[in-house]
Design an enzyme around this catalytic site. Structure first.
Site, PDB file in Angstrom:
ATOM      1  CG  ASP A  71      -2.080   0.984   0.930  1.00 12.13           C
ATOM      2  OD1 ASP A  71      -2.871   0.716   0.001  1.00 12.13           O
ATOM      3  OD2 ASP A  71      -2.189   2.030   1.607  1.00 12.13           O
ATOM      4  CB  SER A  72       2.538   2.843  -2.244  1.00 12.43           C
ATOM      5  OG  SER A  72       1.828   2.308  -3.330  1.00 12.43           O
ATOM      6  CG  HIS A 182       7.623   4.796  -2.875  1.00 13.01           C
ATOM      7  ND1 HIS A 182       8.057   5.106  -4.138  1.00 13.01           N
ATOM      8  CD2 HIS A 182       6.310   4.492  -3.014  1.00 13.01           C
ATOM      9  CE1 HIS A 182       7.048   5.025  -4.986  1.00 13.01           C
ATOM     10  NE2 HIS A 182       5.977   4.647  -4.334  1.00 13.01           N
TER      11      HIS A 182
HETATM   12  P1  IMP Z   1      -2.598   1.632  -3.799  1.00 11.99           P
HETATM   13  O1  IMP Z   1      -2.554   0.820  -5.051  1.00 11.99           O
HETATM   14  O2  IMP Z   1      -3.859   1.499  -3.051  1.00 11.99           O
HETATM   15  O3  IMP Z   1      -1.399   1.364  -2.944  1.00 11.99           O
HETATM   16  O4  IMP Z   1      -2.574   3.146  -4.236  1.00 11.99           O
HETATM   17  C1  IMP Z   1      -1.387   3.721  -4.543  1.00 11.99           C
HETATM   18  C2  IMP Z   1      -1.619   5.082  -5.191  1.00 11.99           C
HETATM   19  O5  IMP Z   1      -0.568   5.926  -4.744  1.00 11.99           O
HETATM   20  C3  IMP Z   1      -1.502   4.973  -6.699  1.00 11.99           C
HETATM   21  O6  IMP Z   1      -2.744   4.890  -7.323  1.00 11.99           O
HETATM   22  C4  IMP Z   1      -0.775   6.258  -7.048  1.00 11.99           C
HETATM   23  O7  IMP Z   1      -1.692   7.299  -7.154  1.00 11.99           O
HETATM   24  C5  IMP Z   1       0.103   6.524  -5.826  1.00 11.99           C
HETATM   25  N1  IMP Z   1       1.415   5.857  -5.955  1.00 11.99           N
HETATM   26  C6  IMP Z   1       1.917   4.843  -5.190  1.00 11.99           C
HETATM   27  N2  IMP Z   1       3.132   4.458  -5.617  1.00 11.99           N
HETATM   28  C7  IMP Z   1       3.403   5.223  -6.684  1.00 11.99           C
HETATM   29  C8  IMP Z   1       4.514   5.262  -7.553  1.00 11.99           C
HETATM   30  O8  IMP Z   1       5.488   4.519  -7.482  1.00 11.99           O
HETATM   31  N3  IMP Z   1       4.423   6.191  -8.527  1.00 11.99           N
HETATM   32  C9  IMP Z   1       3.375   7.025  -8.670  1.00 11.99           C
HETATM   33  N4  IMP Z   1       2.303   7.014  -7.901  1.00 11.99           N
HETATM   34  C10 IMP Z   1       2.310   6.116  -6.893  1.00 11.99           C
END
Ligand code: IMP
Length: 202
Positions: A71-72, A182
Site C-alpha cells: 500500500d503506497s 519508496h
Molecule cells: P494503492 O494501489 O492502493 O497502494 O494506491 C497507490 C496510489 O498511490 C496509486 O494509485 C498512485 O496514485 C500513488 N502511488 C503509489 N506508488 C506510486 C509510484 O510509485 N508512482 C506514482 N504514484 C504512486
C-alpha cells in the site's frame, strides 16, 4: 515457490518481479487477476500498514498461499500529508491518474518550489497462511513540480522530482526507479527477511 501479489496494477507487478529477479529470490508472483479471486477488497484503514494488511490477508485467506501487498501513496508536506492513504482516490469516486495529478497541481498552485516537499511511502505486508505477518516500509523524498515530466509509468510519477537524479520518477528507466524509490526501498528491506517466505520457519 508461488505467492500471490495482491494488486492488479501491472506497473507494481513489474517493479516487484524485477526486484525479486535482481535479488535472486525465486518466487513466482501471481497478480490478483490470475489468482481466480473475484471478491471486493475494501481498503478502509487509515494507515498504509492497515490497508496493506487488508489486501494481503484477503488474498491469503482466499488462496491459502503466501500473499504480498503493497500500500503506497504520496504525502505532501504543504497539504498536511495529503493525499496519503487516499492517493489513488484523491480526485473522487471516478479518480484516475490524470485527474489526481490535476487536483494536486491545483491544490499546490500558490506554493513555491522550495515548499513543495513530498515523499512517496510504500508499506509491504507479507501474510503467511499460518497467520504470521511481516511489514516493511520504504520512503523516497522529493518535490512536486508545477507541470509533468516524462511518461510511461503511473500515478504521480511525472510530478515527483527526485533531486539526487535531477529527474522525475517518470523519467527514470528500467531498474532506475527501483534503485531509489519508496517501493524499491521497502523491497530492499524485504530482502533482509528471505527466511519469512519459508513457511517451515517459526
Ligand atoms: P494503492 O494501489 O492502493 O497502494 O494506491 C497507490 C496510489 O498511490 C496509486 O494509485 C498512485 O496514485 C500513488 N502511488 C503509489 N506508488 C506510486 C509510484 O510509485 N508512482 C506514482 N504514484 C504512486
Amino acid at each position: 515457490m508461488k505467492a500471490i501479489l495482491a494488486t492488479n496494477n501491472m506497473h507494481k507487478v513489474d517493479e516487484f518481479k524485477r526486484f525479486f529477479a535482481d535479488a535472486g529470490i525465486s518466487i513466482e508472483l501471481i497478480p490478483i487477476k490470475e489468482s481466480g479471486f473475484t471478491g471486493e477488497i475494501i481498503e478502509n484503514a487509515d494507515t498504509f500498514e492497515g490497508n496493506a494488511f487488508i489486501k494481503a490477508d484477503a488474498l491469503c485467506r482466499y488462496s491459502g498461499m503466501i500473499s504480498i501487498a503493497d500500500d503506497s501513496g504520496l504525502c505532501v508536506d504543504a497539504l498536511g500529508g495529503a493525499p496519503g492513504v487516499y492517493s489513488s482516490r484523491y480526485s473522487g469516486a471516478f479518480a484516475n491518474d490524470a485527474k489526481n495529478n490535476a487536483k494536486l497541481l491545483s491544490e499546490l498552485k500558490d506554493v513555491p518550489f522550495e515548499k513543495r516537499t513530498a515523499r512517496f511511502v510504500s508499506v509491504i505486508c507479507v501474510r503467511r497462511p499460518d497467520g504470521k505477518a511481516l511489514y516493511v516500509r520504504g520512503e523516497a523524498e522529493g518535490f512536486i513540480l508545477e507541470s509533468p515530466r516524462g511518461k510511461g509509468t503511473f500515478g504521480y510519477d511525472p510530478l515527483f522530482y527526485y533531486p539526487p537524479l535531477k529527474k522525475t520518477f517518470a523519467e527514470l528507466e528500467g531498474g532506475e526507479k527501483n534503485a531509489v524509490s519508496h517501493r524499491g526501498n521497502a523491497l530492499k528491506a524485504l530482502a533482509e527477511h528471505k527466511e519469512f517466505f519459508d513457511t517451515r520457519c517459526e
